[in-house]
Scaffold this motif. Structure first.
Motif, mmCIF file in Angstrom:
data_model
loop_
_atom_site.group_PDB
_atom_site.id
_atom_site.type_symbol
_atom_site.label_atom_id
_atom_site.label_comp_id
_atom_site.label_asym_id
_atom_site.label_seq_id
_atom_site.Cartn_x
_atom_site.Cartn_y
_atom_site.Cartn_z
ATOM 1 N N ASN A 217 0.836 -1.192 0.000
ATOM 2 C CA ASN A 217 0.000 0.000 0.000
ATOM 3 C C ASN A 217 0.875 1.247 0.000
ATOM 4 O O ASN A 217 1.913 1.284 0.678
ATOM 5 N N PRO A 218 0.470 2.296 -0.713
ATOM 6 C CA PRO A 218 1.292 3.506 -0.805
ATOM 7 C C PRO A 218 1.657 4.125 0.544
ATOM 8 O O PRO A 218 2.733 4.708 0.682
ATOM 9 N N ASP A 219 0.779 4.004 1.546
ATOM 10 C CA ASP A 219 1.088 4.640 2.831
ATOM 11 C C ASP A 219 2.228 3.959 3.572
ATOM 12 O O ASP A 219 2.707 4.467 4.592
ATOM 13 N N THR A 220 2.711 2.812 3.073
ATOM 14 C CA THR A 220 3.888 2.165 3.655
ATOM 15 C C THR A 220 5.178 2.780 3.152
ATOM 16 O O THR A 220 6.253 2.511 3.695
ATOM 17 N N GLY A 221 5.083 3.573 2.086
ATOM 18 C CA GLY A 221 6.285 4.080 1.439
ATOM 19 C C GLY A 221 6.807 3.129 0.377
ATOM 20 O O GLY A 221 7.774 3.425 -0.316
ATOM 21 N N CYS A 222 6.158 1.950 0.267
ATOM 22 C CA CYS A 222 6.532 0.938 -0.736
ATOM 23 C C CYS A 222 7.997 0.545 -0.632
ATOM 24 O O CYS A 222 8.688 0.347 -1.649
ATOM 25 N N ARG A 223 8.471 0.431 0.591
ATOM 26 C CA ARG A 223 9.813 -0.060 0.881
ATOM 27 C C ARG A 223 9.746 -0.930 2.130
ATOM 28 O O ARG A 223 8.857 -0.775 2.970
ATOM 29 N N MET A 224 10.712 -1.832 2.281
ATOM 30 C CA MET A 224 10.793 -2.672 3.471
ATOM 31 C C MET A 224 11.756 -2.030 4.463
ATOM 32 O O MET A 224 12.857 -1.631 4.104
ATOM 33 N N LEU A 225 11.318 -1.913 5.720
ATOM 34 C CA LEU A 225 12.135 -1.323 6.783
ATOM 35 C C LEU A 225 12.635 -2.446 7.682
ATOM 36 O O LEU A 225 11.874 -2.961 8.512
ATOM 37 N N PRO A 226 13.898 -2.850 7.564
ATOM 38 C CA PRO A 226 14.374 -4.019 8.308
ATOM 39 C C PRO A 226 14.558 -3.792 9.795
ATOM 40 O O PRO A 226 14.445 -4.731 10.581
ATOM 41 N N SER A 227 14.855 -2.551 10.218
ATOM 42 C CA SER A 227 15.102 -2.316 11.637
ATOM 43 C C SER A 227 14.777 -0.875 12.011
ATOM 44 O O SER A 227 15.656 -0.108 12.403
ATOM 45 N N PRO A 228 13.493 -0.465 11.907
ATOM 46 C CA PRO A 228 13.137 0.940 12.125
ATOM 47 C C PRO A 228 13.309 1.420 13.558
ATOM 48 O O PRO A 228 13.264 2.623 13.808
ATOM 49 N N GLY A 229 13.544 0.523 14.496
ATOM 50 C CA GLY A 229 13.789 0.946 15.872
ATOM 51 C C GLY A 229 15.148 1.580 16.068
ATOM 52 O O GLY A 229 15.387 2.237 17.088
ATOM 53 N N GLY A 230 16.068 1.402 15.088
ATOM 54 C CA GLY A 230 17.396 1.985 15.253
ATOM 55 C C GLY A 230 18.031 2.488 13.985
ATOM 56 O O GLY A 230 19.044 3.177 14.033
ATOM 57 N N CYS A 231 17.441 2.142 12.838
ATOM 58 C CA CYS A 231 18.074 2.463 11.561
ATOM 59 C C CYS A 231 17.040 2.985 10.572
ATOM 60 O O CYS A 231 15.903 2.516 10.546
ATOM 61 N N ASP A 232 17.466 3.966 9.752
ATOM 62 C CA ASP A 232 16.544 4.564 8.775
ATOM 63 C C ASP A 232 16.491 3.795 7.462
ATOM 64 O O ASP A 232 15.738 4.165 6.567
ATOM 65 N N GLU A 233 17.255 2.731 7.331
ATOM 66 C CA GLU A 233 17.376 2.032 6.045
ATOM 67 C C GLU A 233 16.006 1.595 5.520
ATOM 68 O O GLU A 233 15.202 1.017 6.245
ATOM 69 N N GLU A 234 15.754 1.894 4.245
ATOM 70 C CA GLU A 234 14.561 1.420 3.553
ATOM 71 C C GLU A 234 15.015 0.679 2.305
ATOM 72 O O GLU A 234 15.854 1.159 1.553
ATOM 73 N N ILE A 235 14.465 -0.513 2.104
ATOM 74 C CA ILE A 235 14.967 -1.401 1.062
ATOM 75 C C ILE A 235 13.888 -1.660 0.014
ATOM 76 O O ILE A 235 12.746 -1.994 0.353
#
Length: 319
Positions: A217-235
């Motif tokens: 869904n678009p409201d997810t940003g259409c990326r996977m967030l592997p560790s949002p508790g400590g890292c901004d990485e979006e895959i």
């Protein structure tokens, strides 16, 4: 309104800039940013960031040992600017007014050549109702891609993985071919194709790549967030499906690849797809499997790469 939601960088005693830009000026002693001296009572090097949605200019402080250049690089980096932008977007930390950003401590900057690779910082964010601090340690490394490569050979589907050393966990890890975006252009699919070629030697076509995360869904940003508790990485997770003969599968198994001068010591592993979910702890691989299987279940993907074969792009090239 959109312009007002951008990040503005200024310095102490300076009025916020009227344009939705980050200033490129370095912190200076005259404008309130001061280098710490050898004395313990010397004030730390600092500057301010004007963030729409915040109560006022937010102080950004350099941790002991960081230089004036380090602070400037961190605050002007795409990583930091994107984080500030995220605070103000839909579902952003500052969007609903309950949380406030008080101060940011820059703790470290890692350079990849001439560009900023990683930024480590701590944001003091407070819940205005309870006055409690929200956990705010951030390891900023930016966007990345990973590719699930599936090859059909004599009725069997195989996944192509990389095995390489991962110092943060102290182990060799079996994972999907992956890599970070090198610039601010946001070319996820181009980066995915390039990383596959660098890490596996397989040259793929852009049009054969399926963006699995685009199915979210678009409201997810259409990326996977592997560790949002400590890292901004979006895959961005991509899929490639093609055909291969037995000689190709044998050539891939155990092949040494990677950019050796960049410290990449990679060996390829070819695993039957039906065993993949039990063969790796890689979050990218496990997430890609979930997206792939759910997309097939809902009829969003063809059951085989037959259509790709008709288009003349059935097999990976340049092994």
């Amino acid at each position: 309104m959109a312009a007002a939601r951008q990040c503005l960088l200024g310095f102490r005693r300076a009025a916020p800039l009227p344009l939705p830009l980050l200033s490129t000026r370095a912190p200076s002693r005259r404008r309130g940013a001061r280098m710490a001296s050898s004395g313990n009572d010397a004030p730390p090097l600092s500057t301010t960031v004007a963030v729409p949605g915040a109560a006022g200019p937010v102080r950004v402080v350099a941790a002991p040992g960081l230089t004036e250049e380090d602070l400037t690089r961190a605050v002007e980096s795409a990583l930091f600017r994107q984080w500030v932008k995220n605070l103000q977007e839909e579902k952003g930390v500052l969007t609903y007014g309950r949380l406030s950003l008080r101060q940011i401590l820059i703790q470290g900057v890692d350079m990849f050549g001439k560009r900023v690779g990683f930024v480590k910082f701590k944001a003091d964010i407070v819940d205005e109702e309870t006055k409690a601090k929200v956990p705010g340690i951030v390891f900023a490394r930016g966007p990345a891609v990973a590719v699930l490569i599936l090859l059909e050979c004599k009725g069997q589907t195989y996944a192509v993985l990389t095995e390489q050393v991962r110092v943060p966990v102290g182990k060799f890890i079996l994972e999907l071919p992956a890599g970070m975006l090198d610039d601010e252009k946001g070319d996820f699919v181009g980066t995915a194709v390039r990383e596959v070629e660098e890490e596996t030697g397989i040259k793929l076509n852009l049009e054969d790549m399926v963006d699995l995360t685009a199915l979210l869904n678009p409201d997810t940003g259409c990326r996977m967030l592997p560790s949002p508790g400590g890292c901004d990485e979006e895959i961005g997770l991509f899929l490639y499906r093609g055909d291969a003969d037995e000689d190709t599968i044998r050539a891939l198994q155990g092949k040494e690849t990677g950019l050796r001068d960049h410290g990449e010591l990679i060996k390829l592993r070819v695993v039957p797809y039906n065993q993949l979910w039990r063969s790796t702890a890689d979050a990218k691989a496990l997430s890609a499997i979930a997206l792939y299987e759910m997309a097939k279940k809902e009829g969003l993907l063809l059951s085989s790469p037959t259509t790709s074969r008709r288009r003349g792009s059935s097999s990976p090239a340049n092994l």
